[in-house]
Design a protein around this motif. Structure first.
Motif, PDB file in Angstrom:
ATOM      1  N   LYS A 126       0.831  -1.214   0.000  1.00  0.00           N
ATOM      2  CA  LYS A 126       0.000   0.000   0.000  1.00  0.00           C
ATOM      3  C   LYS A 126       0.865   1.265   0.000  1.00  0.00           C
ATOM      4  O   LYS A 126       0.651   2.198   0.796  1.00  0.00           O
ATOM      5  N   ILE A 127       1.848   1.253  -0.891  1.00  0.00           N
ATOM      6  CA  ILE A 127       2.790   2.364  -0.991  1.00  0.00           C
ATOM      7  C   ILE A 127       2.808   2.868  -2.431  1.00  0.00           C
ATOM      8  O   ILE A 127       2.944   2.084  -3.372  1.00  0.00           O
ATOM      9  N   ASN A 128       2.655   4.165  -2.578  1.00  0.00           N
ATOM     10  CA  ASN A 128       2.771   4.807  -3.890  1.00  0.00           C
ATOM     11  C   ASN A 128       4.164   5.415  -3.998  1.00  0.00           C
ATOM     12  O   ASN A 128       4.464   6.388  -3.308  1.00  0.00           O
ATOM     13  N   GLY A 129       5.003   4.819  -4.801  1.00  0.00           N
ATOM     14  CA  GLY A 129       6.368   5.310  -4.890  1.00  0.00           C
ATOM     15  C   GLY A 129       7.237   4.416  -5.744  1.00  0.00           C
ATOM     16  O   GLY A 129       6.860   4.017  -6.841  1.00  0.00           O
ATOM     17  N   ARG A 130       8.396   4.073  -5.207  1.00  0.00           N
ATOM     18  CA  ARG A 130       9.377   3.293  -5.945  1.00  0.00           C
ATOM     19  C   ARG A 130       9.809   2.082  -5.133  1.00  0.00           C
ATOM     20  O   ARG A 130       9.560   2.001  -3.930  1.00  0.00           O
TER      21      ARG A 130
END
Length: 262
Positions: A126-130
């Protein structure tokens, strides 16, 4: 430690370990105002404290000068050269061969800032990134890092990571890897067929009980080392290559400290 102002400053012994890898001063033209050592001190301060480039303390060189050299050394491959040289020295100090034959692969998802040119959503974390894909040796030293959008699956990211590793012209390559269950499937057969590298999947037996898993704890410890450098707690970089360079920069500082105490 002559001239030490911050805990990230290089000592004389640490600087001597890498001094020969930097370009010799030019005999013509305007002499440099700031030494390579002083520029490195500023970069190590930044990756440790996570300040912005423009907010570097005034007792360092101007931020534009520091960033210019950071960018030049990223483009000409000097950071990777420094990292590879120090890793070999650490392994030899531990009475190991300079090039490993086995390693561990894993990934770490981190949130990225709005300036990132590429990012994705990792539904599992549940992480928006890289996502940082790491290949480390059995001591936890980084062999290769690749930063990709977080929506790329582990096995797909590992394929790109291994293609880059095996594509390098090195005399000795990794022949055996340990990985978690996220890498199971076609990656195992692909690595064996393409590169004659065996991939051993170390699965968790009980998801609700803490247990140190064989070999996998090594790369988790490496992520712990990197988390001490606040610049890496989040991906602030516009380019993925800059994020990879920040990992190498943190590992360079860590290995210098280790070698200076040997």
């Amino acid at each position: 430690r002559l001239g030490m102002r911050y805990t990230t400053d290089l000592s004389d012994n640490e600087w001597q370990l890498i001094q020969s890898l930097f370009p010799k001063p030019s005999k013509t033209g305007r002499p440099r105002e700031h030494s390579y050592r002083e520029l490195l001190n500023a970069m190590f301060y930044l990756v440790r404290t996570s300040c912005q480039w423009r907010n570097l303390p005034q007792d360092f060189a101007l931020w534009g000068t520091v960033y210019h050299y950071f960018r030049v050394w990223k483009k000409n491959g000097l950071w990777e050269t420094l990292h590879t040289s120090l890793r070999k020295q650490v392994r030899q100090a531990e009475h190991r061969k300079s090039q490993p034959s086995a390693g561990i692969v894993d990934s770490q998802s981190v949130k990225s800032s709005e300036c990132s040119d590429e990012r994705g959503y990792d539904a599992g974390k549940k992480i928006n990134g890289r996502k940082r894909h790491l290949l480390v040796d059995t001591s936890g030293l980084v062999l290769l890092v690749m930063v990709l959008p977080a929506n790329i699956q582990d096995r797909d990211g590992a394929r790109q990571l291994l293609e880059k590793h095996f594509g390098r012209r090195t005399r000795r390559r990794v022949k055996h890897l340990w990985a978690d269950g996220g890498y199971a499937g076609t990656l195992v057969a692909w690595a064996l067929a393409m590169w004659r590298c065996t991939v051993e999947i170390v699965k968790r037996t009980d998801a609700h009980t803490f247990k140190v898993l064989p070999r996998r704890w090594v790369v988790e410890r490496t992520f712990g080392w990197l988390n001490r450098y606040r610049r890496l707690n989040r991906d602030y970089e516009r380019q993925a290559q800059t994020g990879e360079t920040m990992v190498y920069l943190a590992m360079i500082r860590l290995m210098l400290a280790r070698l200076a105490t040997v």
